[in-house]
Motif scaffolding. Structure first.
Motif, short mmCIF file in Angstrom:
data_model
loop_
_atom_site.label_atom_id
_atom_site.label_comp_id
_atom_site.label_asym_id
_atom_site.label_seq_id
_atom_site.Cartn_x
_atom_site.Cartn_y
_atom_site.Cartn_z
N PRO A 66 42.55 30.78 45.33
CA PRO A 66 41.14 30.89 44.93
C PRO A 66 40.35 31.85 45.83
CG PRO A 66 41.43 28.91 46.22
CD PRO A 66 42.80 29.56 46.10
N TYR A 67 40.58 33.13 45.67
CA TYR A 67 39.89 34.10 46.52
C TYR A 67 38.38 34.07 46.29
CZ TYR A 67 44.36 36.19 47.74
OH TYR A 67 45.62 36.41 48.22
N PRO A 68 37.58 34.09 47.37
CA PRO A 68 36.12 34.08 47.21
C PRO A 68 35.61 35.25 46.37
CG PRO A 68 36.72 33.64 49.49
CD PRO A 68 37.98 34.02 48.77
N SER A 69 36.27 36.40 46.45
CA SER A 69 35.82 37.55 45.66
C SER A 69 35.87 37.25 44.17
CB SER A 69 36.67 38.78 45.98
OG SER A 69 38.05 38.51 45.73
N ALA A 70 36.85 36.48 43.74
CA ALA A 70 36.96 36.13 42.32
C ALA A 70 35.82 35.22 41.90
CB ALA A 70 38.30 35.47 42.03
N VAL A 71 35.49 34.26 42.74
CA VAL A 71 34.39 33.35 42.45
C VAL A 71 33.07 34.13 42.39
CG1 VAL A 71 33.08 31.36 43.29
CG2 VAL A 71 35.59 31.37 43.45
N ASN A 72 32.88 35.04 43.32
CA ASN A 72 31.65 35.85 43.34
C ASN A 72 31.54 36.71 42.09
OD1 ASN A 72 31.00 34.78 45.83
ND2 ASN A 72 31.80 36.52 46.97
N LEU A 73 32.64 37.33 41.68
CA LEU A 73 32.62 38.15 40.47
C LEU A 73 32.33 37.31 39.23
CD1 LEU A 73 35.57 40.69 40.80
CD2 LEU A 73 33.21 41.22 40.22
N GLU A 74 32.95 36.15 39.17
CA GLU A 74 32.75 35.26 38.02
C GLU A 74 31.29 34.80 37.95
OE1 GLU A 74 35.76 32.28 35.88
OE2 GLU A 74 35.28 31.75 37.94
N ASP A 75 30.70 34.54 39.10
CA ASP A 75 29.29 34.14 39.14
C ASP A 75 28.37 35.30 38.76
OD1 ASP A 75 30.00 31.59 39.89
OD2 ASP A 75 29.53 31.89 42.02
N ALA A 76 28.77 36.52 39.09
CA ALA A 76 27.92 37.69 38.88
C ALA A 76 27.95 38.21 37.44
CB ALA A 76 28.33 38.82 39.83
N ASP A 77 29.05 38.00 36.74
CA ASP A 77 29.18 38.57 35.39
C ASP A 77 30.04 37.66 34.53
OD1 ASP A 77 29.79 40.15 33.10
OD2 ASP A 77 29.54 41.99 34.26
N PRO A 78 29.50 37.13 33.45
CA PRO A 78 30.28 36.21 32.60
C PRO A 78 31.44 36.89 31.87
CG PRO A 78 28.15 36.68 31.59
CD PRO A 78 28.14 37.30 32.97
N ARG A 79 31.50 38.20 31.90
CA ARG A 79 32.62 38.90 31.27
C ARG A 79 33.87 38.89 32.13
NH1 ARG A 79 30.98 44.51 30.41
NH2 ARG A 79 30.18 44.14 32.48
N PHE A 80 33.75 38.43 33.38
CA PHE A 80 34.89 38.29 34.28
C PHE A 80 35.28 36.82 34.31
CE2 PHE A 80 36.81 37.35 38.38
CZ PHE A 80 37.82 38.30 38.42
N ILE A 81 36.54 36.55 33.99
CA ILE A 81 37.05 35.18 33.96
C ILE A 81 38.22 35.09 34.92
CG2 ILE A 81 38.08 33.37 32.54
CD1 ILE A 81 36.13 36.08 30.84
N PHE A 82 38.09 34.22 35.90
CA PHE A 82 39.16 34.01 36.87
C PHE A 82 39.95 32.76 36.50
CE2 PHE A 82 40.70 31.98 40.80
CZ PHE A 82 41.61 32.95 41.18
N LEU A 83 41.27 32.87 36.53
CA LEU A 83 42.15 31.75 36.26
C LEU A 83 43.06 31.54 37.45
CD1 LEU A 83 42.18 33.58 33.25
CD2 LEU A 83 42.53 31.19 32.70
N GLN A 84 42.92 30.42 38.10
CA GLN A 84 43.76 30.13 39.26
C GLN A 84 45.08 29.53 38.77
OE1 GLN A 84 42.03 27.78 42.41
NE2 GLN A 84 43.99 27.61 43.45
N LYS A 85 46.00 30.44 38.50
CA LYS A 85 47.33 30.05 38.05
C LYS A 85 48.25 31.25 38.15
CE LYS A 85 47.62 29.28 33.46
NZ LYS A 85 47.26 28.83 32.09
#
Length: 113
Positions: A66-85
């Motif tokens: 769960p990289y913090p950069s992925a969480v930040n991107l997901e929070d910043a733009d709903p077009r980015f979807i992070f999947l921890q798998k």
């Protein structure tokens, strides 16, 4: 396109590679980009810039951590979807059964014989 002044080395996407990927995405106008291997999110941000003018485009990014950069991107733009798998657990439902226009594999650097 993003420029970070990367010296060539093993590891994250290099500036020249990012420029190539950005250019391909701009020319192809993909609606669905799937990347395996988020890490610090440099390629994710690059993809997001490439699709910036398309509100229907999405970037789905997979990583086992769960990289913090992925969480930040997901929070910043709903077009980015992070999947921890793992990419091994990819399921078409993860991307809402959308056709995948670009798949970028930068994960699972295991070498088995």
């Amino acid at each position: 396109h993003l420029f970070r002044g990367n010296a060539p080395r093993l590891g994250p996407v290099q500036d020249d590679e990012a420029l190539l990927l950005f250019s391909l995405a701009r020319a192809m106008r993909p609606r669905t980009i799937v990347e395996f291997g988020t890490s610090n999110g440099f390629s994710s941000v690059n993809w997001m810039h490439a699709i910036a003018d398309d509100s229907e485009a999405r970037v789905y990014s997979y990583d086992i951590l769960p990289y913090p950069s992925a969480v930040n991107l997901e929070d910043a733009d709903p077009r980015f979807i992070f999947l921890q798998k793992s990419q091994a657990d990819f399921d078409p439902a993860d991307v809402e059964h959308r056709p995948v226009d670009i798949a970028f594999f930068d994960a699972g650097h295991l070498l088995e014989y």
